[in-house]
Design a protein around this motif. Structure first.
Motif: not given
Lengths: 304, 135
Positions: A145-167
């Motif tokens: 769901l996180n991957f597929a949800r409708k995406m409107d570009p929203v710039m925000q602070a991102v914790e990269l290590n966690r995001l990459i680890d999930d993928m």
């Protein structure tokens, strides 16, 4: 772009001196008037042609933006398509275990009074298994769901290590089946970056899928992150795959460029990745050596 | 009705799935044992006599389809039921090419599975008899 071409005033600024110049041409009165008339007609035609061109350019820009959106969406769908069979497998396995545990519990209920320690132990063990398999399913569906949800570009602070680890976790099981190891070399205390998490997920997933495809079997994918100390954070996805020939490297980010067999790739993945990274203010580059492997490097701005 | 219990080998890398299925099949008058990989399955089939093999497709090392081809070379009369969480037309065609007789998608109720195992066992008995009569 619009600013460079727009403005009737700019046109007038050129037209008036041009007419004055033509009128003052030293070939007599009639000749000067003819020149001025000719220049006026020419300028008028140029003006309409110019307006038409500006209109065409604006339309082309709009079409390009729309196409870009469509490409991102289609790439997302293609990626989901590729993943869906793997995800079905991932969900069906825990479901099968849940179903069996329920049948085993039913059997225990029908055949025993649950007075004996052994039966109670089995009962409790089955319940624990059901709960753990439900967690497993939930984990998969939440990631999807996180991957597929409708995406409107929203710039925000991102914790990269966690995001990459999930993928990485999403492709890890499939990779292990082909004896591909995913190594994480994340810098601790990595600064947050300003970006769009769903877009970034799409890019990372695409690079990981490409890396597993390049390796086929028996190899390593190393994903690393580091603070470049220049206001940017660097992500590198390195594989030990077959590498990219030099003549292909130039076209690697071109839309519809693919070396995969028909039906196996759309040739849009890296083009979309390139577009996304540009849109979020970063850069993406690639280096490759035949039979040694390929490294994609993304640089993203640190959150202010 | 004969008291013979069909001998079934459950080949699946998912330990909990394999173990619970074995327990459930054993309650249904089926003598089930397990193998966690295609390689282990081939070793067991070489050493022991089985009637039906329940085979997963996606397993590390040797895939179910590779294992199926090897199993059919060892004992062509052995009935193989593919039980997988990952169904695709391509896989189904591959399985049929290699002589797999059934293709079931997980999760599959144990009663349905038992019925398929019984049918597969009956087929094996018939084919064995036909083969014995064929000169």
């Amino acid at each position: 772009m619009k600013e460079n071409f727009s403005g009737r005033s700019r046109f007038v600024n050129y037209l008036v001196p041009l007419c004055l110049f033509a009128a003052s041409w030293p070939v007599g009165r009639t000749g000067g008037a003819l020149y001025a008339l000719g220049a006026l007609i020419l300028a008028g035609l140029s003006f309409f042609l110019f307006r038409h061109l500006v209109h065409q350019i604006n339309q082309a820009e709009q079409r390009s933006c729309e196409l870009d959106e469509q490409l991102i969406q289609s790439q997302k769908l293609a990626a989901i398509g590729e993943l869906s069979s793997g995800i079905a497998h991932e969900i069906n396995n825990p479901l099968a275990i849940i179903g069996q545990e329920v049948e085993w519990l039913r059997h225990l209920f029908e055949t025993s009074t649950l007075q004996e320690e052994k039966d109670r132990g089995e009962f409790s063990d089955s319940l624990k298994q059901i709960s753990s398999q439900v967690d497993r399913c939930r984990d998969i569906t939440h990631k999807l769901l996180n991957f597929a949800r409708k995406m409107d570009p929203v710039m925000q602070a991102v914790e990269l290590n966690r995001l990459i680890d999930d993928m990485a976790a999403l492709v890890e099981k499939e990779a292990k089946l082909n004896n591909i190891n995913i190594i994480r070399e994340f810098q601790k205390d990595l600064p947050l970056v300003t970006s769009d998490p769903p877009f970034l997920r799409q890019v990372i997933l695409n690079l990981l899928n490409n890396a597993t495809y390049a390796i086929e079997a028996n190899g390593t994918i190393t994903i690393s992150t580091k603070d470049n100390k220049d206001g940017r954070v660097e992500i590198a996805v390195a594989d030990t795959g077959r590498g990219i020939p030099k003549e292909h490297l130039k076209k690697i980010f071109d839309p519809f460029f693919t070396t995969k067999p028909p039906g196996k790739g759309t040739g849009l993945g890296l083009s979309i990745c390139h577009g996304i990274i540009q849109r979020v203010g970063g850069t993406i580059s690639v280096i490759s050596q035949l039979d040694r492997g390929t490294t994609f490097t993304i640089r993203l701005p640190i959150a202010p | 009705m004969s008291s013979y219990k069909p001998k079934v080998l459950v080949v699946d890398d998912e330990a909990r799935f394999r173990e619970t299925l074995i327990k459930l099949l054993n309650t249904k008058l089926i003598e089930a044992t397990g193998a966690e990989s295609g390689m282990e399955a081939i070793e067991k089939i070489t050493e022991n006599k089985y009637d039906v093999i329940l085979l997963d497709v996606r397993m590390p090392g040797m895939t179910g389809i590779e294992a199926l081809a090897k199993i059919k070379k060892i004992d062509p009369l052995l009935e193989v039921i593919i039980l997988t969480g990952h169904a695709s037309v391509d896989t189904a065609i591959e399985i049929m090419k290699h002589g797999g007789c059934e293709y079931l998608l997980k999760p599959c109720p144990v009663d349905e599975l038992t019925a398929r195992i019984d049918a597969a066992y009956e087929r094996k008995v018939t084919r064995t008899k036909v083969k014995a009569k064929t000169p």
